[in-house]
Design a protein around this motif. Structure first.
Motif, PDB file in Angstrom:
ATOM      1  N   UNK A 271       0.830  -1.204   0.000  1.00 53.35           N
ATOM      2  CA  UNK A 271       0.000   0.000   0.000  1.00 53.35           C
ATOM      3  C   UNK A 271       0.867   1.258   0.000  1.00 53.35           C
ATOM      4  N   UNK A 272       1.947   1.264   0.770  1.00 52.01           N
ATOM      5  CA  UNK A 272       2.861   2.419   0.773  1.00 52.01           C
ATOM      6  C   UNK A 272       3.521   2.570  -0.595  1.00 52.01           C
ATOM      7  N   UNK A 273       3.968   1.456  -1.160  1.00 50.32           N
ATOM      8  CA  UNK A 273       4.587   1.499  -2.482  1.00 50.32           C
ATOM      9  C   UNK A 273       3.624   2.098  -3.506  1.00 50.32           C
ATOM     10  N   UNK A 274       2.389   1.664  -3.489  1.00 49.04           N
ATOM     11  CA  UNK A 274       1.394   2.171  -4.429  1.00 49.04           C
ATOM     12  C   UNK A 274       1.123   3.659  -4.204  1.00 49.04           C
ATOM     13  N   UNK A 275       1.076   4.077  -2.954  1.00 45.37           N
ATOM     14  CA  UNK A 275       0.859   5.499  -2.665  1.00 45.37           C
ATOM     15  C   UNK A 275       2.055   6.336  -3.114  1.00 45.37           C
ATOM     16  N   UNK A 276       3.252   5.807  -2.973  1.00 47.67           N
ATOM     17  CA  UNK A 276       4.446   6.521  -3.435  1.00 47.67           C
ATOM     18  C   UNK A 276       4.387   6.673  -4.951  1.00 47.67           C
ATOM     19  N   UNK A 277       4.041   5.614  -5.651  1.00 49.90           N
ATOM     20  CA  UNK A 277       3.941   5.686  -7.111  1.00 49.90           C
ATOM     21  C   UNK A 277       2.873   6.683  -7.535  1.00 49.90           C
ATOM     22  N   UNK A 278       1.734   6.686  -6.853  1.00 50.15           N
ATOM     23  CA  UNK A 278       0.681   7.657  -7.150  1.00 50.15           C
ATOM     24  C   UNK A 278       1.171   9.081  -6.894  1.00 50.15           C
TER      25      UNK A 278
ATOM     26  N   UNK B  32       4.304  10.222  -6.911  1.00 51.53           N
ATOM     27  CA  UNK B  32       5.298  10.604  -7.914  1.00 51.53           C
ATOM     28  C   UNK B  32       4.610  10.934  -9.239  1.00 51.53           C
ATOM     29  N   UNK B  33       3.652  10.121  -9.639  1.00 50.18           N
ATOM     30  CA  UNK B  33       2.913  10.373 -10.874  1.00 50.18           C
ATOM     31  C   UNK B  33       2.189  11.713 -10.790  1.00 50.18           C
ATOM     32  N   UNK B  34       1.563  11.977  -9.661  1.00 46.99           N
ATOM     33  CA  UNK B  34       0.848  13.239  -9.475  1.00 46.99           C
ATOM     34  C   UNK B  34       1.808  14.425  -9.551  1.00 46.99           C
ATOM     35  N   UNK B  35       2.977  14.287  -8.939  1.00 46.98           N
ATOM     36  CA  UNK B  35       3.977  15.354  -8.995  1.00 46.98           C
ATOM     37  C   UNK B  35       4.417  15.616 -10.433  1.00 46.98           C
ATOM     38  N   UNK B  36       4.621  14.557 -11.199  1.00 45.28           N
ATOM     39  CA  UNK B  36       5.044  14.713 -12.591  1.00 45.28           C
ATOM     40  C   UNK B  36       3.972  15.426 -13.405  1.00 45.28           C
TER      41      UNK B  36
END
Length: 188
Positions: free
Chosen positions: A80-87, A89-93
């Motif tokens: 869940x943390x990994x998925x939130x980190x990916x989300x 990072x994607x949002x930041x991009x």
């Protein structure tokens, strides 16, 4: 009744599903530090790492009654943390691309009157947003964006560390995105 001094993860999950706040607190205390370290290693930003982990635990509590954990609690939380980190990072991009495309649009200087009017409106919105920033953050941001100074040059000029400069610029961009996001969407 389960003794709270040594419940298993599966017992904690069942207690959590039955709205047990103590079980939630035990899970939080047991896993927060390691999840935070994991998030920090990926994001390299303490506040963002804390936010990601806190959001996960808020989600865990809010969805406790419908929670489905097919693996161990540890594996579930790390995934869940990994998925939130990916989300995140994607949002930041996406946000960075939006701000960059907006800045590119402003920098092009179209000759058509309508575009000039819009450009002036957008510039005014951005300038108002910048002027509302805290003084130190505003000074750092303007040196970076308007005078095109590097982080090192700004740090030297203002007697700050490069890390502080970077953090001030990142914080300014976050504030501007939030403040200007809706206004810019409406103006365009």
């Amino acid at each position: 009744m389960v003794p709270y001094d040594s419940p298993s993860d599966s017992e904690l999950i069942q207690l959590l599903k039955s709205d047990d706040g103590i079980a939630y607190t035990i899970i939080y205390n047991k896993y927060f530090d390691n999840l935070y370290i994991h998030a920090y290693q990926k994001l390299r930003n303490k506040e963002e790492a804390k936010d990601v982990v806190h959001e996960l635990f808020a989600h865990l509590w809010n969805k406790r009654s419908t929670l489905v954990i097919d693996s161990s609690l540890n594996a579930y939380l790390y995934a869940a943390v990994r998925n939130r980190i990916l989300d995140f990072i994607t949002h930041q991009q996406v946000e960075s691309k939006y701000i960059s495309s907006l800045q590119s649009y402003i920098d092009q200087g179209h000759c058509i009157t309508d575009h000039r009017v819009r450009e002036k409106q957008l510039t005014k919105l951005i300038d108002n947003g910048i002027s509302a920033l805290p003084e130190k953050m505003k000074a750092v941001f303007e040196l970076s964006r308007k005078q095109k100074l590097s982080h090192k040059e700004i740090a030297t000029q203002l007697s700050l560390s490069e890390k502080t400069v970077k953090k001030q610029i990142n914080n300014a961009l976050k504030i501007l995105r939030v403040k200007l996001g809706t206004m810019l969407f409406i103006a365009v």
